[in-house]
Design an enzyme around this catalytic site. Structure first.
Site, PDB file in Angstrom:
ATOM      1  N   SER A   1       0.794  -1.229   0.000  1.00  0.00           N
ATOM      2  CA  SER A   1       0.000   0.000   0.000  1.00  0.00           C
ATOM      3  C   SER A   1       0.826   1.279   0.000  1.00  0.00           C
ATOM      4  CB  SER A   1      -0.923   0.022   1.223  1.00  0.00           C
ATOM      5  OG  SER A   1      -1.768  -1.100   1.206  1.00  0.00           O
ATOM      6  N   THR A   2       2.041   1.220   0.532  1.00  0.00           N
ATOM      7  CA  THR A   2       2.862   2.435   0.596  1.00  0.00           C
ATOM      8  C   THR A   2       4.215   2.202  -0.061  1.00  0.00           C
ATOM      9  OG1 THR A   2       3.784   1.841   2.749  1.00  0.00           O
ATOM     10  CG2 THR A   2       1.765   3.145   2.768  1.00  0.00           C
TER      11      THR A   2
END
Length: 197
Positions: A16-17
Site C-alpha cells: 500500500s505504501t
C-alpha cells in the site's frame, strides 16, 4: 472451454505504501512456480485501477493460474474478491492464494471459494437490510430520507417566478443548480396545476 497447452502461473504482489517491501511476497510467489510477477507499489487494495493488476488480468489466458501471497493483496472487499475470482473462473483461469490455501484447481479450494461467495451475499443482504431499517426509522421520526433538496420550497417559487423574465441558465447559475433541476421543477408544477382537484 478451450485450455491453452502453455498454461502458466502468474503472480501478483502489492503493497500500500512506497516504503513497504515486496520481497516477502515476491519470494513466496517465485517458490510457488510463477513464471512472471506483476506488482503494484504504493497503491491501496481499494483503488479502482491498479496498473500491475490490470496488466496481469490482460495477460491471463484459459488454463493459466493467478497466484497471490494473501487474499487482501488482490482486494480489500469480500464482494470484489468473489466477483474477480468468479470472472476468472468463467474464463477458465484458476486462482491460488498461498496464505489462505485457496486453490480453485482442487475441490477443497472451490469449496472455500463458494463459502466466500455465500458470505459476500450474506454481507450484502445485511447491509441492504440495515439501510432499509435506517430509512424507515428516519421517516418515522419525520426526517427527510434521500438526497438533500437543492432548493428550499421558497427558493423553488422564487426561481420559477424568475424564469418568467430571465433565461433558465441565468436563473440556474444564480441558485447554483443545473438548468435540468429547474426544468424538472417547472414540469412538476405544471403537472400539479393541471391535475384534477
Amino acid at each position: 472451454m478451450h485450455t491453452s497447452n502453455n498454461a502458466r502461473k502468474y503472480g501478483y504482489a502489492r503493497v500500500s505504501t512506497e516504503d513497504q517491501n515486496l520481497d516477502l511476497q515476491v519470494s513466496a510467489l517465485t517458490r510457488a512456480g510463477c513464471v512472471r510477477l506483476y506488482t503494484d507499489k504504493g497503491i491501496s487494495g481499494a483503488a479502482a485501477s491498479r496498473p500491475g493488476l490490470d496488466a496481469v488480468l490482460r495477460k491471463l489466458k484459459p488454463g493459466d493460474t493467478l497466484v497471490v501471497w494473501r487474499l487482501d493483496r488482490l482486494g480489500r472487499s469480500l464482494r470484489y474478491l468473489v466477483d474477480t475470482i468468479d470472472k476468472l473462473g468463467k474464463k477458465g483461469i484458476q486462482f491460488v492464494s498461498l496464505t489462505e490455501n485457496i486453490d480453485t484447481t482442487h475441490s477443497g479450494g472451490m469449496l472455500l471459494f463458494h463459502m466466500m461467495a455465500a458470505l459476500a451475499e450474506f454481507e450484502r443482504s445485511l447491509i441492504s437490510e440495515r439501510t432499509r431499517a435506517g430509512m424507515a426509522a428516519a421517516k418515522a421520526r419525520g426526517r427527510h430520507v434521500g438526497r438533500r433538496r437543492a432548493l428550499t420550497p421558497e427558493q423553488c417559487l422564487e426561481a420559477l417566478h424568475a424564469m418568467n423574465s430571465s433565461p433558465i441558465e441565468d436563473v440556474a447559475a444564480a441558485y447554483c443548480v443545473h438548468p435540468r433541476t429547474l426544468r424538472r421543477m417547472a414540469g412538476l408544477r405544471r403537472a400539479s396545476a393541471s391535475a384534477p382537484a
